[in-house]
Design a protein around this motif. Structure first.
Motif, PDB file in Angstrom:
ATOM      1  N   PHE A 150      39.742  46.742  24.236  1.00  0.00           N
ATOM      2  CA  PHE A 150      38.661  46.403  25.169  1.00  0.00           C
ATOM      3  C   PHE A 150      38.344  47.603  26.065  1.00  0.00           C
ATOM      4  CE2 PHE A 150      38.716  41.687  24.540  1.00  0.00           C
ATOM      5  CZ  PHE A 150      37.349  41.497  24.514  1.00  0.00           C
ATOM      6  N   GLU A 151      39.363  48.320  26.478  1.00  0.00           N
ATOM      7  CA  GLU A 151      39.134  49.498  27.311  1.00  0.00           C
ATOM      8  C   GLU A 151      38.355  50.557  26.524  1.00  0.00           C
ATOM      9  OE1 GLU A 151      42.641  51.187  29.143  1.00  0.00           O
ATOM     10  OE2 GLU A 151      41.491  52.853  29.987  1.00  0.00           O
ATOM     11  N   ALA A 152      38.788  50.817  25.302  1.00  0.00           N
ATOM     12  CA  ALA A 152      38.086  51.816  24.473  1.00  0.00           C
ATOM     13  C   ALA A 152      36.649  51.369  24.222  1.00  0.00           C
ATOM     14  CB  ALA A 152      38.825  52.007  23.147  1.00  0.00           C
ATOM     15  N   ALA A 153      36.471  50.069  23.958  1.00  0.00           N
ATOM     16  CA  ALA A 153      35.130  49.544  23.654  1.00  0.00           C
ATOM     17  C   ALA A 153      34.201  49.731  24.861  1.00  0.00           C
ATOM     18  CB  ALA A 153      35.226  48.066  23.283  1.00  0.00           C
ATOM     19  N   ALA A 154      34.684  49.355  26.045  1.00  0.00           N
ATOM     20  CA  ALA A 154      33.844  49.473  27.242  1.00  0.00           C
ATOM     21  C   ALA A 154      33.514  50.936  27.514  1.00  0.00           C
ATOM     22  CB  ALA A 154      34.558  48.840  28.436  1.00  0.00           C
ATOM     23  N   LYS A 155      34.496  51.816  27.325  1.00  0.00           N
ATOM     24  CA  LYS A 155      34.262  53.242  27.594  1.00  0.00           C
ATOM     25  C   LYS A 155      33.288  53.846  26.584  1.00  0.00           C
ATOM     26  CE  LYS A 155      38.310  54.385  30.279  1.00  0.00           C
ATOM     27  NZ  LYS A 155      39.704  54.812  30.279  1.00  0.00           N
ATOM     28  N   ARG A 156      33.388  53.411  25.322  1.00  0.00           N
ATOM     29  CA  ARG A 156      32.449  53.944  24.324  1.00  0.00           C
ATOM     30  C   ARG A 156      31.018  53.504  24.608  1.00  0.00           C
ATOM     31  NH1 ARG A 156      36.102  53.879  18.787  1.00  0.00           N
ATOM     32  NH2 ARG A 156      37.724  55.133  19.757  1.00  0.00           N
ATOM     33  N   LEU A 157      30.873  52.425  25.393  1.00  0.00           N
ATOM     34  CA  LEU A 157      29.525  51.988  25.787  1.00  0.00           C
ATOM     35  C   LEU A 157      29.169  52.519  27.177  1.00  0.00           C
ATOM     36  CD1 LEU A 157      29.690  48.307  24.470  1.00  0.00           C
ATOM     37  CD2 LEU A 157      28.367  50.192  23.493  1.00  0.00           C
ATOM     38  N   SER A 158      29.990  53.435  27.693  1.00  0.00           N
ATOM     39  CA  SER A 158      29.756  54.125  28.980  1.00  0.00           C
ATOM     40  C   SER A 158      29.893  53.237  30.215  1.00  0.00           C
ATOM     41  CB  SER A 158      28.382  54.814  29.015  1.00  0.00           C
ATOM     42  OG  SER A 158      28.259  55.701  27.939  1.00  0.00           O
ATOM     43  N   ALA A 159      30.540  52.077  30.080  1.00  0.00           N
ATOM     44  CA  ALA A 159      30.778  51.238  31.264  1.00  0.00           C
ATOM     45  C   ALA A 159      31.906  51.847  32.091  1.00  0.00           C
ATOM     46  CB  ALA A 159      31.164  49.828  30.833  1.00  0.00           C
ATOM     47  N   ASP A 160      31.949  51.460  33.392  1.00  0.00           N
ATOM     48  CA  ASP A 160      33.118  51.794  34.216  1.00  0.00           C
ATOM     49  C   ASP A 160      34.157  50.718  33.954  1.00  0.00           C
ATOM     50  OD1 ASP A 160      31.883  53.983  35.422  1.00  0.00           O
ATOM     51  OD2 ASP A 160      30.840  52.656  36.816  1.00  0.00           O
ATOM     52  N   VAL A 161      35.410  51.129  33.770  1.00  0.00           N
ATOM     53  CA  VAL A 161      36.453  50.169  33.401  1.00  0.00           C
ATOM     54  C   VAL A 161      37.526  50.135  34.475  1.00  0.00           C
ATOM     55  CG1 VAL A 161      38.154  49.522  31.663  1.00  0.00           C
ATOM     56  CG2 VAL A 161      36.067  50.692  30.974  1.00  0.00           C
ATOM     57  N   ILE A 162      37.859  48.921  34.907  1.00  0.00           N
ATOM     58  CA  ILE A 162      38.974  48.745  35.839  1.00  0.00           C
ATOM     59  C   ILE A 162      40.045  47.937  35.133  1.00  0.00           C
ATOM     60  CG2 ILE A 162      39.693  47.716  38.031  1.00  0.00           C
ATOM     61  CD1 ILE A 162      36.789  48.108  38.992  1.00  0.00           C
ATOM     62  N   ASN A 163      41.236  48.491  35.059  1.00  0.00           N
ATOM     63  CA  ASN A 163      42.335  47.773  34.411  1.00  0.00           C
ATOM     64  C   ASN A 163      43.223  47.148  35.460  1.00  0.00           C
ATOM     65  OD1 ASN A 163      41.807  48.331  31.653  1.00  0.00           O
ATOM     66  ND2 ASN A 163      42.397  50.445  32.068  1.00  0.00           N
ATOM     67  N   PHE A 164      43.416  45.846  35.309  1.00  0.00           N
ATOM     68  CA  PHE A 164      44.220  45.093  36.273  1.00  0.00           C
ATOM     69  C   PHE A 164      45.313  44.400  35.487  1.00  0.00           C
ATOM     70  CE2 PHE A 164      45.359  41.077  38.039  1.00  0.00           C
ATOM     71  CZ  PHE A 164      45.231  41.150  39.403  1.00  0.00           C
ATOM     72  N   SER A 165      46.553  44.674  35.817  1.00  0.00           N
ATOM     73  CA  SER A 165      47.584  43.866  35.177  1.00  0.00           C
ATOM     74  C   SER A 165      48.337  43.122  36.273  1.00  0.00           C
ATOM     75  CB  SER A 165      48.505  44.717  34.308  1.00  0.00           C
ATOM     76  OG  SER A 165      49.464  45.320  35.107  1.00  0.00           O
ATOM     77  N   ALA A 166      48.691  41.883  35.979  1.00  0.00           N
ATOM     78  CA  ALA A 166      49.283  41.011  37.009  1.00  0.00           C
ATOM     79  C   ALA A 166      50.535  41.647  37.590  1.00  0.00           C
ATOM     80  CB  ALA A 166      49.577  39.644  36.418  1.00  0.00           C
ATOM     81  N   LYS A 167      51.293  42.334  36.705  1.00  0.00           N
ATOM     82  CA  LYS A 167      52.480  43.032  37.210  1.00  0.00           C
ATOM     83  C   LYS A 167      52.005  44.189  38.079  1.00  0.00           C
ATOM     84  CE  LYS A 167      55.287  42.114  33.159  1.00  0.00           C
ATOM     85  NZ  LYS A 167      54.765  42.390  31.823  1.00  0.00           N
ATOM     86  N   GLY A 168      52.517  44.293  39.267  1.00  0.00           N
ATOM     87  CA  GLY A 168      52.111  45.393  40.139  1.00  0.00           C
ATOM     88  C   GLY A 168      50.888  45.077  40.968  1.00  0.00           C
TER      89      GLY A 168
END
Ligand code: ASP
Ligand code: CP
Length: 300
Positions: free
Chosen positions: A59-77
């Motif tokens: 999903f991160e690669a897909a969003a970046k290939r479409l030039s979106a800004d990506v924020i990754n949030f994981s519950a841990k941390g």
């Protein structure tokens, strides 16, 4: 279409449109510069409350290939560890202007609830034992590209069906696209209400065009569902001898991660009939197509 919550939301025309868009996205991924400007200025949040390798990264690669800004949030941390609720987390994301939220959550139905709390699109990246619609789409894409069609194929989905959101989404999507799906596994792990089923893998293999193996999901097992790992493998593991019972054209799939030696032997997982690596590659194109369709408008 605003959200992608369940494979049941996809009729044959929409699912086929996503697969067709994914095919054009795959062409972009083959270029030296793997980027399209389509989602420039849009924000995609990956909200992961459960472990993931393939889905999160693709999903991160897909969003970046479409030039979106990506924020990754994981519950841990995150402040989830301090007890913050999904609803308050959703409001926080809303306040930051998320155009799409990709959510994986251990509770079945969490993406549906989130869709009521945020204004952007919600994409279900796996909710409990319920559904994993983009996995079903990438599986359908992989079947179509290997076999040339989906309609009329016999698909066996084998193993821990009870705990598998991959199985649920695939039953819905592949049936919509005209395949005949048989669920195979021990009686304790194959709910009879999901569709046609068999407890005899060896009887199903000679008729199968596609054999989709499922991981034995020990982390979701509250009981003991089979006598031992060795007994499970003996009856439901896919090894070289069982593959030789399949028609020559038949393919072997697995969503990953695999328990090598349990539901599938390394010999089979790494064989030319196995589509496991292609499934991961196709996952990026399919997720690009989903983001494009939900955020970028209709395909022309
Ligand atoms: N990765 C898939 C899922 O999250 C399948 C699995 O974990 O076995 O549903
Ligand atoms: N197939 C799949 O969903 O893999 P991950 O759990 O690694 O994302």
């Amino acid at each position: 279409m605003k959200h992608l919550l369940s494979a049941a939301d996809l009729d044959a025309a929409t699912a086929t449109e996503i697969l067709d868009i994914a095919a054009s996205m795959a062409a972009v991924s083959g270029r030296e510069i793997k980027k399209l400007p389509t989602l420039r200025g849009r924000t995609v949040v990956n909200l992961f409350y459960e472990d993931s390798t393939r889905t999160r990264i693709s999903f991160e690669a897909a969003a970046k290939r479409l030039s979106a800004d990506v924020i990754n949030f994981s519950a841990k941390g995150s402040s989830v560890a301090k007890g913050e609720s999904l609803k308050d987390t959703a409001w926080t994301l809303q306040a930051m202007g998320a155009d799409a939220v990709v959510i994986r959550h251990p509770a079945s139905g969490a993406p549906h609830r989130l869709a009521n709390w945020v204004e952007g699109s919600v994409l279900n990246a796996g909710d409990g034992t319920h559904e994993h619609p983009t996995q079903a789409l990438l599986d359908a894409y992989t079947i179509r590209s290997r076999m040339g069609k989906i309609d009329g194929l016999q698909v066996a989905i084998v193993g821990d069906v009870l705990h598998s959101r991959v199985a649920r989404s695939n039953v819905l999507l592949l049936t919509t696209l005209g395949a005949k799906v048989t669920l195979v596994g021990p009686p304790t792990l194959v709910p009879s209400e999901l569709g046609e089923y068999s407890y005899d893998l060896d009887a199903v293999l000679p008729e199968a065009d596609v054999v989709m193996m499922l991981r034995v999901q020990r982390e979701r097992m509250t009981d003991s569902y089979f006598p031992s790992a060795r007994e499970y493998s003996r009856r439901y593991g896919l090894d070289g001898a069982r593959v030789r019972r399949m028609p020559d054209h038949a393919i072997v799939m697995h969503p990953g991660p695999m328990n090598r030696g349990m539901e599938i032997t390394p010999e089979v997982a790494d064989s030319p009939r196995s589509t496991i690596v292609e499934q991961v590659t196709n996952g990026v194109s399919v997720r690009m197509a989903c983001l494009y369709l939900l955020l970028g408008g209709k395909h022309s």
